[in-house]
Write an enzyme that holds these catalytic residues in place. Sequence first.
Site, PDB file in Angstrom:
ATOM      1  N   ASN A  14     -29.842 -33.915 -57.108  1.00 11.93           N
ATOM      2  CA  ASN A  14     -29.390 -32.671 -57.725  1.00 11.93           C
ATOM      3  C   ASN A  14     -29.325 -31.590 -56.647  1.00 11.93           C
ATOM      4  O   ASN A  14     -29.661 -31.824 -55.484  1.00 11.93           O
ATOM      5  CB  ASN A  14     -30.282 -32.274 -58.902  1.00 11.93           C
ATOM      6  CG  ASN A  14     -31.730 -32.036 -58.511  1.00 11.93           C
ATOM      7  OD1 ASN A  14     -32.026 -31.526 -57.425  1.00 11.93           O
ATOM      8  ND2 ASN A  14     -32.656 -32.422 -59.386  1.00 11.93           N
ATOM      9  N   ARG A  15     -28.887 -30.401 -57.029  1.00  8.53           N
ATOM     10  CA  ARG A  15     -28.685 -29.333 -56.044  1.00  8.53           C
ATOM     11  C   ARG A  15     -29.978 -29.022 -55.274  1.00  8.53           C
ATOM     12  O   ARG A  15     -29.983 -28.955 -54.043  1.00  8.53           O
ATOM     13  CB  ARG A  15     -28.186 -28.069 -56.747  1.00  8.53           C
ATOM     14  CG  ARG A  15     -27.836 -26.937 -55.765  1.00  8.53           C
ATOM     15  CD  ARG A  15     -27.755 -25.606 -56.498  1.00  8.53           C
ATOM     16  NE  ARG A  15     -26.741 -25.595 -57.516  1.00  8.53           N
ATOM     17  CZ  ARG A  15     -25.472 -25.219 -57.316  1.00  8.53           C
ATOM     18  NH1 ARG A  15     -25.078 -24.825 -56.109  1.00  8.53           N
ATOM     19  NH2 ARG A  15     -24.608 -25.219 -58.315  1.00  8.53           N
ATOM     20  N   ALA A  16     -31.091 -28.847 -56.009  1.00 12.12           N
ATOM     21  CA  ALA A  16     -32.353 -28.478 -55.360  1.00 12.12           C
ATOM     22  C   ALA A  16     -32.828 -29.576 -54.415  1.00 12.12           C
ATOM     23  O   ALA A  16     -33.324 -29.294 -53.308  1.00 12.12           O
ATOM     24  CB  ALA A  16     -33.418 -28.186 -56.417  1.00 12.12           C
ATOM     25  N   GLU A  17     -32.696 -30.842 -54.831  1.00 13.39           N
ATOM     26  CA  GLU A  17     -33.134 -31.958 -53.992  1.00 13.39           C
ATOM     27  C   GLU A  17     -32.321 -32.032 -52.702  1.00 13.39           C
ATOM     28  O   GLU A  17     -32.872 -32.261 -51.617  1.00 13.39           O
ATOM     29  CB  GLU A  17     -33.008 -33.267 -54.773  1.00 13.39           C
ATOM     30  CG  GLU A  17     -34.034 -33.414 -55.887  1.00 13.39           C
ATOM     31  CD  GLU A  17     -33.741 -34.572 -56.827  1.00 13.39           C
ATOM     32  OE1 GLU A  17     -34.681 -35.015 -57.519  1.00 13.39           O
ATOM     33  OE2 GLU A  17     -32.563 -35.015 -56.895  1.00 13.39           O
ATOM     34  N   ASP A  37     -31.558 -39.668 -65.187  1.00  6.93           N
ATOM     35  CA  ASP A  37     -31.572 -41.112 -65.439  1.00  6.93           C
ATOM     36  C   ASP A  37     -30.301 -41.543 -66.163  1.00  6.93           C
ATOM     37  O   ASP A  37     -29.733 -42.601 -65.882  1.00  6.93           O
ATOM     38  CB  ASP A  37     -32.795 -41.493 -66.280  1.00  6.93           C
ATOM     39  CG  ASP A  37     -34.108 -41.164 -65.593  1.00  6.93           C
ATOM     40  OD1 ASP A  37     -34.137 -41.186 -64.352  1.00  6.93           O
ATOM     41  OD2 ASP A  37     -35.090 -40.880 -66.299  1.00  6.93           O
TER      42      ASP A  37
END
Length: 461
Positions: A191-194, A260
């Site tokens: 995701n964006r943060a990861e 998921d």
Amino acid sequence: MKKILVVGDLIADYYLWGKSERLSPEAPVPVLEVQKENKNLGGAANVANNLISLKAKVFLCGVVGDDLEGKHFLNALKARNIDTSGILTDKTRCTTLKTRIIAQNQQIVRVDKEIKDPLNADLRKRLLDFFTEKIQEIDGVILSDYNKGVLDFELTQTMIALANQHHKLILCDPKGKDYSKYSHASLITPNRAELEHALHLKLDSHANLSKALQILKETYQIAMPLVTLSEQGIAFLEKGELVNCPTIAKEVYDVTGAGDTVIASLTLSLLELMSLKDACEFANAAAAVVVGKMGSALASLEEIALILNQTHPKILPLEKLLETLDQQKIVFTNGCFDLLHKGHASYLQKAKALGDILIVGLNSDNSVKRLKGDKRPIVSEKDRAFLLASLSCVDYVVVFEEDTPIKLIQALKPDILVKGADYLNKEVIGSEFAKETCLMEFEEGYSTSAIIEKIKRTHND
């Protein structure tokens, strides 16, 4: 049915639901009056559960503790027809348990019970042995990394190498900031943060998004780099250009497990030879279903079809259609309706004249492919359904995944089942569930096959 091997961290999700209207006299904390509780499959098991909901065959590989929670977890997996032969018991750790306390449909606290130490050498070897044994018989692999100790760097890289060696699609849901752990995977789904955390790059512009995806492709050799952007959808590269696949607007109740759902639906879509863009659209639709429910929810193929086809109110899943019908005289027919032509329209008009409501069962793309070969259909199920629904004589369209519409006919119990006159002296599937079966002549001179042949001749000339 696609066979998929899921490897990763297994998590038991425990939910306590209730109401909180007072503070404890012991400390300034809310008191929850429990009204219901439930346990869900989480982590890699939720990925597996999503795949089961999407009609895949799933082998799950991971570790549980030697405890009561682990036994309950295995029983829950078996109840969902998930193959548990690759799940090992680690006597040195507890089964990972995440308990969520929810009051008035708002999560107020989460309590985690877990051990995140790496697996010992014996368990790692046994997991890898299972992976090596299964890799030849499965169609694709998902590595679901929740950073709980199962997928260390060496094991992850070994599994990716084995998958590539056997020409298997392998997707990774990453954790942590060292993405070399996932290098050479077919696709990863940060995701964006990861992704910002891993690349130390703020993804606040198209230029930076494109730069981040190029890094995944060139530095880490990810074949199909993408990033999930919550309400902004999914971004990926196509021929070096940034493409954004927007999310489908829907009220959000709970994002638990949405990642998921995305990786499960992407895997199945790509295994069905969808383009990456179409696979992202399918994944967005699946995510739109699950975020509209509380807890680690699942999306069925019918629910996803409803989201994808929501542009036309006549296109409904079977469950919704059954709720809609009243006491009308129902006429049912079915087919592929690839390259809709005058012969189809004439046939459907005559069928509608036999009753009050005409329901058309439409073979899905996968169903058509199985019946007519890999080069069909010419027109996607989404477009075929829309074209049929646009005809005034058609009241409802319902897409089915199976080779025959027997389940639809059994559920609908139509007054009249209509088939082409070419079924004369042949068994009409589902006729035992209809009050009457009518064989109808097609308009002469019209057929999809003839149109395809004419196009081929014209092209060759």
